[in-house]
Motif scaffolding. Structure first.
Motif, PDB file in Angstrom:
ATOM      1  N   PRO A  47       0.830  -1.193   0.000  1.00 24.57           N
ATOM      2  CA  PRO A  47       0.000   0.000   0.000  1.00 24.57           C
ATOM      3  C   PRO A  47       0.877   1.260   0.000  1.00 24.57           C
ATOM      4  CG  PRO A  47      -0.702  -1.544   1.699  1.00 24.57           C
ATOM      5  CD  PRO A  47       0.619  -2.026   1.189  1.00 24.57           C
ATOM      6  N   THR A  48       0.662   2.101  -0.979  1.00 23.14           N
ATOM      7  CA  THR A  48       1.459   3.330  -1.026  1.00 23.14           C
ATOM      8  C   THR A  48       0.761   4.471  -0.296  1.00 23.14           C
ATOM      9  OG1 THR A  48       0.490   3.868  -3.180  1.00 23.14           O
ATOM     10  CG2 THR A  48       2.612   2.727  -3.184  1.00 23.14           C
ATOM     11  N   GLN A  49      -0.259   4.134   0.489  1.00 28.02           N
ATOM     12  CA  GLN A  49      -0.932   5.191   1.231  1.00 28.02           C
ATOM     13  C   GLN A  49      -0.056   5.781   2.313  1.00 28.02           C
ATOM     14  OE1 GLN A  49      -2.114   1.979   1.332  1.00 28.02           O
ATOM     15  NE2 GLN A  49      -3.069   1.498   3.289  1.00 28.02           N
TER      16      GLN A  49
ATOM     17  N   ASP B  68       0.062   9.348   1.845  1.00 30.07           N
ATOM     18  CA  ASP B  68      -1.093  10.076   2.377  1.00 30.07           C
ATOM     19  C   ASP B  68      -1.015  10.182   3.892  1.00 30.07           C
ATOM     20  OD1 ASP B  68      -2.232  10.428  -0.161  1.00 30.07           O
ATOM     21  OD2 ASP B  68      -3.207   8.465  -0.066  1.00 30.07           O
TER      22      ASP B  68
END
Length: 316
Positions: free
Chosen positions: A297-299, A302
């Motif tokens: 997950p590249t969140q 964020d």
């Protein structure tokens, strides 16, 4: 017409650069300047036959045998700029630098947040070119902090909002900068502060304790038989104080290169000393995911954005 001229100029720069390292562009579309880290003699260096080597291409580009450390400057679009800057330390086990995946690509994402980014091509420990290989990377990291503070007026940066980000062994270097600033490395360091305003550590090497160390990083920095004193000095969880900068940590639980305990022990030390910290452990992702691993997950970007905003580092 102006755009065509800019692209032509960029192409000329690309074609004349050595090896596979090509000119980078900022989010604003302008070429990213590359600045020498030192204007005069490079500290802790000696004459050698060592020559910088670049391998791979694109996201897999890496650099080894760095002799001339540099900063590559990525500036956000003027309308987005908020005055915060981050110095990025790519990883690579203190044997190479993943300069694109953990450097240039991340700098461009930070620019999207309005944050200026400086990718540090730091010297890797090497007995051929350095009298004391254990301090060369830290000397470069601390010089980068001095230099970005000096450049703050030119780039409209807030000198009190300069953080440091590191990946893997670059995370160890950033954590070392965040825990060793009270006594800067090298002789006659000068009065300028080398304390980062905050730390962002991705799957970082933290500890050189036998039980959780990344052996390659420790061997490359300290040699095959470091003293107990050296191991303790560079085990950064043992160097945390109440003055250590606020820290954001990210790692995957299934990291089979750098044990996840590295992030855990650093977070525990920060918590013990009441240093604000945020830790995110993803169940999967392995090591070295950067921004490119589709299984991770590249969140985290964020999450980082939210953390920086909550601390006021994204406000203009």
């Amino acid at each position: 017409m102006k755009k065509a001229i800019l692209l032509l100029a960029l192409g000329i720069v690309c074609s004349t650069m050595p090896g596979r390292l090509r000119a980078q562009a900022t989010v604003a579309g302008t070429p990213a300047p590359v600045l020498p880290l030192y204007s005069g003699a490079i500290p802790d260096s000696k004459p050698s036959q060592l020559k910088e080597a670049t391998t791979g291409q694109g996201a897999n580009t890496s650099v080894a045998d760095v002799v001339q450390p540099t900063l590559t400057v990525f500036m956000p679009a003027r309308e987005k700029a908020n005055g915060t800057a981050v110095i990025i330390c790519p990883g690579g086990g203190y044997s190479r630098l993943a300069i694109d995946k953990e450097g240039y690509a991340v700098a461009q994402r930070l620019n999207e947040l309005g944050v200026a980014a400086f990718v540090l091509k730091y010297r890797l420990p090497n007995d051929q070119s350095q009298p004391d290989k254990s301090i060369a990377p830290l000397l470069d990291a601390q010089q980068a902090l001095r230099m970005v503070r000096q450049l703050a007026p030119k780039y409209n940066l807030n000198p009190e909002r300069i953080g440091m980000m590191g990946f893997s062994a670059g995370g160890h270097l950033a954590a070392t900068a965040g825990t060793h600033f009270a006594q800067p490395a090298g002789p006659n360091p000068g009065p300028a502060s080398v304390r980062p305003a905050f730390l962002v550590l991705l799957y970082p090497v933290i500890s050189f304790a036998d039980s959780i160390m990344h052996k390659g990083s420790r061997d490359n920095l300290l040699g095959m038989n470091p003293s107990p004193e050296q191991q303790r000095l560079y085990s950064n969880e043992l160097q945390v104080t109440s003055q250590t900068p606020p820290t954001f940590l990210v790692q995957a639980e299934d990291d089979n290169v750098v044990p996840v305990q590295n992030s855990l022990v650093f977070y525990q030390a920060l918590h013990h000393h009441q240093v604000p910290a945020e830790l995110h452990i993803f169940p999967k992702g392995g090591h070295g995911f950067g921004l490119t691993n589709p299984t991770t997950p590249t969140q985290w970007v964020d999450l980082l954005k939210n953390w920086m905003a909550a601390n006021g580092w994204l406000s203009k």
